[in-house]
Design a protein around this motif. Structure first.
Motif, mmCIF file in Angstrom:
data_model
loop_
_atom_site.group_PDB
_atom_site.id
_atom_site.type_symbol
_atom_site.label_atom_id
_atom_site.label_comp_id
_atom_site.label_asym_id
_atom_site.label_seq_id
_atom_site.Cartn_x
_atom_site.Cartn_y
_atom_site.Cartn_z
ATOM 1 N N UNK A 128 81.918 67.093 65.686
ATOM 2 C CA UNK A 128 81.643 67.730 64.384
ATOM 3 C C UNK A 128 80.224 67.511 63.887
ATOM 4 N N UNK A 129 79.395 66.953 64.737
ATOM 5 C CA UNK A 129 77.955 66.869 64.435
ATOM 6 C C UNK A 129 77.209 67.633 65.524
ATOM 7 N N UNK A 130 77.722 68.792 65.815
ATOM 8 C CA UNK A 130 77.123 69.621 66.863
ATOM 9 C C UNK A 130 78.084 69.865 68.006
ATOM 10 N N UNK A 210 70.822 62.478 70.143
ATOM 11 C CA UNK A 210 70.218 62.977 68.915
ATOM 12 C C UNK A 210 70.198 61.862 67.900
ATOM 13 N N UNK A 211 69.686 62.118 66.715
ATOM 14 C CA UNK A 211 69.724 61.075 65.688
ATOM 15 C C UNK A 211 71.028 61.199 64.890
ATOM 16 N N UNK A 215 71.010 66.920 69.531
ATOM 17 C CA UNK A 215 69.689 67.539 69.699
ATOM 18 C C UNK A 215 69.377 67.847 71.159
ATOM 19 N N UNK A 216 69.991 67.076 72.054
ATOM 20 C CA UNK A 216 69.724 67.280 73.489
ATOM 21 C C UNK A 216 71.016 67.146 74.281
ATOM 22 N N UNK A 232 69.264 71.356 72.477
ATOM 23 C CA UNK A 232 70.320 72.232 71.939
ATOM 24 C C UNK A 232 70.732 71.751 70.541
ATOM 25 N N UNK A 233 71.462 72.601 69.857
ATOM 26 C CA UNK A 233 72.025 72.198 68.557
ATOM 27 C C UNK A 233 73.541 72.199 68.564
ATOM 28 N N UNK A 234 74.125 72.847 69.571
ATOM 29 C CA UNK A 234 75.594 72.924 69.581
ATOM 30 C C UNK A 234 76.159 72.853 70.977
#
Ligand code: NDP
Length: 308
Positions: A128-130, A210-211, A215-216, A232-234
């Protein structure tokens, strides 16, 4: 109150069982769960359900079936069944929810199946964070707009999700772990003709990073073992499903993949029937689920009439 038929679960199987059961004059309740409608609620347009020449959305099809059940006289409760007592001394079954319990002469199980998740180290952290298992539910969120997105899987769901995501993302990768997709010809064609979608074969996910959000994605080609990282974002899982049987606590016989074993919808307990994706690992279509819901209700009626 003693019901003739308690139907556990909704979706095309449960609602069709409800329509046939109530029309057979049987006192029927559908315990449809808190999130009624099943997997079709998160599907886009359906073009292969007969009777809708221009297609129909999954959610609308489910709303229609639900309304049809209510109009015919089915009781419906939006409660999740937590257990079933198959051994009542009163010679009927008891379906228990967190709120109440429902006594019935027969039970029809139509609880469907749930999307599987990838087992990667940061999978839970970024859930749920991407990371999502439902592009149609989450894909339109602003965080995915004009971003690179990834779908894992090589089936029809992966294609459907990638096509949907291509409306929002700048680019969509489909990761297929083998050298071929198992999606239908029609779906593959749609994907191949979509210039925003790229298929990476023999590719598996090592992890995401990612943080605060994805992100990757870190990938490996399982032939040449070369590792790559893509921004990537998702990340969307489309890798199949697990049948929803945990509330049964092992009371019914299952096959090795966890699907309920049945013979013409009859389980190994007389008076307990099953329909839809919780017993079907082969066809898994809305129309086959609906058909098996009809069969389960007819079998329940026969059982109640004493003709097995
Ligand atoms: P499928 O079981 O058909 O496909 C699952 C895919 O995920 C396969 O490509 C499989 O790879 C891959 N996979 C499984 N586990 C992993 C893993 N750990 N890592 C990477 N990849 C993995 O599931 P679907 O949900 O796509 O489809 C289910 C059924 O629903 C099908 O019958 C399909 O036709 C139907 N459907 C129909 C639609 C429509 O008509 N509109 C839409 C969506 C689904 P591999 O092939 O290597 O096993």
């Amino acid at each position: 109150m003693l019901y003739d038929v308690v139907i556990i679960g909704s979706g095309p199987a449960g609602y069709t069982a409800g329509i046939y059961s109530i029309r057979a004059g049987l006192k029927t309740i559908i315990l449809e769960g808190e999130n009624y409608g099943g997997q079709l609620m998160t599907t886009t347009e359906i073009y292969n359900y007969p009777g809708f020449p221009d297609g129909i959305s999954g959610a609308e099809l489910m709303e229609n079936m639900r309304k049809q059940c209510i109009n015919q006289g089915c009781d419906i409760k939006s409660e999740n069944v937590t257990s079933v007592d198959f051994t009542s001394n009163e010679k009927h079954f008891i379906a228990k929810t967190y709120k109440s319990s429902y006594d019935s002469k027969t039970i029809i199980i139509a609880t469907g199946a749930t999307a599987k998740k990838l087992d990667i180290p940061n999978g839970e952290k970024f859930w749920n964070r991407g990371i999502s298992a439902c592009a149609v539910c989450d894909g339109a969120l602003p965080v995915f707009r004009n971003k690179q997105l990834v779908v894992v899987g090589g089936g029809d769901t992966a294609c459907e999700e990638a096509i949907y995501l291509s409306k929002f993302g700048s680019k969509v990768y489909i990761l297929v772990r083998s050298n071929q997709m198992r999606a239908s010809h029609h779906m593959k064609e749609k994907v191949l003709n979509n210039e925003k979608i790229e298929i990476l074969y023999n590719t598996e996910v090592i992890d995401v990073s990612g943080t605060n959000k994805v992100e990757k994605i870190h990938l490996i080609n399982n032939i040449d073992k070369i590792e790559t990282t893509i921004n990537i974002s998702g990340l969307f899982y489309a890798i199949g499903h697990t049948p929803n049987t945990s509330f049964l606590n092992g009371s019914l016989a299952l096959n090795t993949s966890g699907y309920i074993l049945s013979n013409n919808t009859k389980t190994d307990i007389p008076g307990v029937f099953v329909c839809g994706d919780v017993q079907d690992y082969i066809y898994r279509q809305a129309i086959t689920a609906a058909g098996s819901g009809c069969m389960a209700a007819l079998e329940a009626e026969k059982y109640l009439n004493g003709s097995k």
